[in-house]
Design a protein around this motif. Structure first.
Motif, PDB file in Angstrom:
ATOM      1  N   MET A 255       0.821  -1.187   0.000  1.00 32.72           N
ATOM      2  CA  MET A 255       0.000   0.000   0.000  1.00 32.72           C
ATOM      3  C   MET A 255       0.869   1.256   0.000  1.00 32.72           C
ATOM      4  O   MET A 255       0.539   2.228  -0.676  1.00 32.72           O
ATOM      5  N   ARG A 256       1.949   1.242   0.710  1.00 35.37           N
ATOM      6  CA  ARG A 256       2.834   2.400   0.787  1.00 35.37           C
ATOM      7  C   ARG A 256       3.477   2.675  -0.572  1.00 35.37           C
ATOM      8  O   ARG A 256       3.646   3.829  -0.968  1.00 35.37           O
ATOM      9  N   ILE A 257       3.821   1.629  -1.298  1.00 29.56           N
ATOM     10  CA  ILE A 257       4.450   1.814  -2.618  1.00 29.56           C
ATOM     11  C   ILE A 257       3.469   2.458  -3.583  1.00 29.56           C
ATOM     12  O   ILE A 257       3.845   3.332  -4.361  1.00 29.56           O
ATOM     13  N   ARG A 258       2.200   2.059  -3.529  1.00 30.87           N
ATOM     14  CA  ARG A 258       1.198   2.673  -4.404  1.00 30.87           C
ATOM     15  C   ARG A 258       1.065   4.167  -4.120  1.00 30.87           C
ATOM     16  O   ARG A 258       0.932   4.978  -5.034  1.00 30.87           O
ATOM     17  N   ARG A 259       1.092   4.521  -2.866  1.00 30.02           N
ATOM     18  CA  ARG A 259       0.968   5.929  -2.497  1.00 30.02           C
ATOM     19  C   ARG A 259       2.163   6.725  -3.019  1.00 30.02           C
ATOM     20  O   ARG A 259       2.011   7.821  -3.567  1.00 30.02           O
ATOM     21  N   ILE A 260       3.359   6.187  -2.885  1.00 31.03           N
ATOM     22  CA  ILE A 260       4.569   6.871  -3.368  1.00 31.03           C
ATOM     23  C   ILE A 260       4.536   6.998  -4.880  1.00 31.03           C
ATOM     24  O   ILE A 260       4.834   8.059  -5.437  1.00 31.03           O
ATOM     25  N   LEU A 261       4.135   5.925  -5.564  1.00 30.11           N
ATOM     26  CA  LEU A 261       4.045   5.984  -7.027  1.00 30.11           C
ATOM     27  C   LEU A 261       2.972   6.982  -7.471  1.00 30.11           C
ATOM     28  O   LEU A 261       3.138   7.697  -8.452  1.00 30.11           O
ATOM     29  N   GLY A 262       1.866   7.045  -6.751  1.00 31.31           N
ATOM     30  CA  GLY A 262       0.806   8.003  -7.071  1.00 31.31           C
ATOM     31  C   GLY A 262       1.275   9.438  -6.913  1.00 31.31           C
ATOM     32  O   GLY A 262       0.989  10.291  -7.745  1.00 31.31           O
ATOM     33  N   LEU A 263       2.010   9.691  -5.829  1.00 32.38           N
ATOM     34  CA  LEU A 263       2.539  11.037  -5.624  1.00 32.38           C
ATOM     35  C   LEU A 263       3.572  11.403  -6.689  1.00 32.38           C
ATOM     36  O   LEU A 263       3.597  12.533  -7.164  1.00 32.38           O
ATOM     37  N   ALA A 264       4.405  10.435  -7.074  1.00 25.83           N
ATOM     38  CA  ALA A 264       5.401  10.697  -8.121  1.00 25.83           C
ATOM     39  C   ALA A 264       4.714  10.994  -9.452  1.00 25.83           C
ATOM     40  O   ALA A 264       5.119  11.907 -10.184  1.00 25.83           O
ATOM     41  N   LEU A 265       3.663  10.244  -9.763  1.00 21.53           N
ATOM     42  CA  LEU A 265       2.930  10.468 -11.006  1.00 21.53           C
ATOM     43  C   LEU A 265       2.237  11.836 -10.989  1.00 21.53           C
ATOM     44  O   LEU A 265       2.247  12.560 -11.982  1.00 21.53           O
ATOM     45  N   ALA A 266       1.655  12.198  -9.856  1.00 17.04           N
ATOM     46  CA  ALA A 266       0.997  13.495  -9.744  1.00 17.04           C
ATOM     47  C   ALA A 266       2.007  14.639  -9.903  1.00 17.04           C
ATOM     48  O   ALA A 266       1.734  15.634 -10.576  1.00 17.04           O
ATOM     49  N   ALA A 267       3.172  14.499  -9.306  1.00 14.13           N
ATOM     50  CA  ALA A 267       4.205  15.540  -9.421  1.00 14.13           C
ATOM     51  C   ALA A 267       4.689  15.664 -10.857  1.00 14.13           C
ATOM     52  O   ALA A 267       4.892  16.771 -11.366  1.00 14.13           O
ATOM     53  N   ALA A 268       4.880  14.526 -11.533  1.00 17.43           N
ATOM     54  CA  ALA A 268       5.329  14.556 -12.924  1.00 17.43           C
ATOM     55  C   ALA A 268       4.278  15.195 -13.828  1.00 17.43           C
ATOM     56  O   ALA A 268       4.595  15.972 -14.729  1.00 17.43           O
ATOM     57  N   THR A 269       3.010  14.886 -13.574  1.00 13.16           N
ATOM     58  CA  THR A 269       1.931  15.467 -14.370  1.00 13.16           C
ATOM     59  C   THR A 269       1.859  16.981 -14.157  1.00 13.16           C
ATOM     60  O   THR A 269       1.723  17.740 -15.111  1.00 13.16           O
ATOM     61  N   LEU A 270       1.975  17.406 -12.910  1.00  8.70           N
ATOM     62  CA  LEU A 270       1.939  18.839 -12.612  1.00  8.70           C
ATOM     63  C   LEU A 270       3.114  19.569 -13.254  1.00  8.70           C
ATOM     64  O   LEU A 270       2.949  20.657 -13.803  1.00  8.70           O
ATOM     65  N   ALA A 271       4.283  18.964 -13.246  1.00  5.91           N
ATOM     66  CA  ALA A 271       5.450  19.587 -13.880  1.00  5.91           C
ATOM     67  C   ALA A 271       5.247  19.689 -15.385  1.00  5.91           C
ATOM     68  O   ALA A 271       5.615  20.688 -16.005  1.00  5.91           O
ATOM     69  N   GLY A 272       4.655  18.671 -15.989  1.00  5.57           N
ATOM     70  CA  GLY A 272       4.391  18.699 -17.425  1.00  5.57           C
ATOM     71  C   GLY A 272       3.400  19.780 -17.796  1.00  5.57           C
ATOM     72  O   GLY A 272       3.565  20.497 -18.778  1.00  5.57           O
ATOM     73  N   VAL A 273       2.360  19.939 -17.003  1.00  3.55           N
ATOM     74  CA  VAL A 273       1.349  20.966 -17.264  1.00  3.55           C
ATOM     75  C   VAL A 273       1.965  22.348 -17.099  1.00  3.55           C
ATOM     76  O   VAL A 273       1.690  23.260 -17.871  1.00  3.55           O
ATOM     77  N   SER A 274       2.824  22.530 -16.117  1.00  2.78           N
ATOM     78  CA  SER A 274       3.475  23.820 -15.908  1.00  2.78           C
ATOM     79  C   SER A 274       4.363  24.179 -17.093  1.00  2.78           C
ATOM     80  O   SER A 274       4.400  25.318 -17.524  1.00  2.78           O
TER      81      SER A 274
END
Length: 68
Positions: A1-20
């Motif tokens: 469960m912890r790995i999914r949360r970390i991967l989700g946060l990494a994906l969200a950060a990458a998406t936000l950086a791409g949009v910026s």
């Protein structure tokens, strides 16, 4: 469960950086391009000046562009 949360946060950060990055490129493309004095007068514009900002070209349609 912890790995999914970390991967989700990494994906969200990458998406936000791409949009910026896309927003910054779009904003740069939307800004007015510079124009030369000759191009300004050829287009029927008038050359004016702004304090501390240099010269500008006011075109007949009311838009202004910086002069290079």
């Amino acid at each position: 469960m912890r790995i999914r949360r970390i991967l989700g946060l990494a994906l969200a950060a990458a998406t936000l950086a791409g949009v910026s990055a896309v927003g910054a490129v779009s904003a740069g493309a939307a800004s007015s391009p510079n124009i030369s004095r000759d191009d300004c007068t050829a287009a029927g514009g008038q050359i004016g000046s702004r304090p501390y900002a240099g010269y500008i070209c006011t075109l007949p349609d009311g838009t202004t562009q910086a002069i290079t």
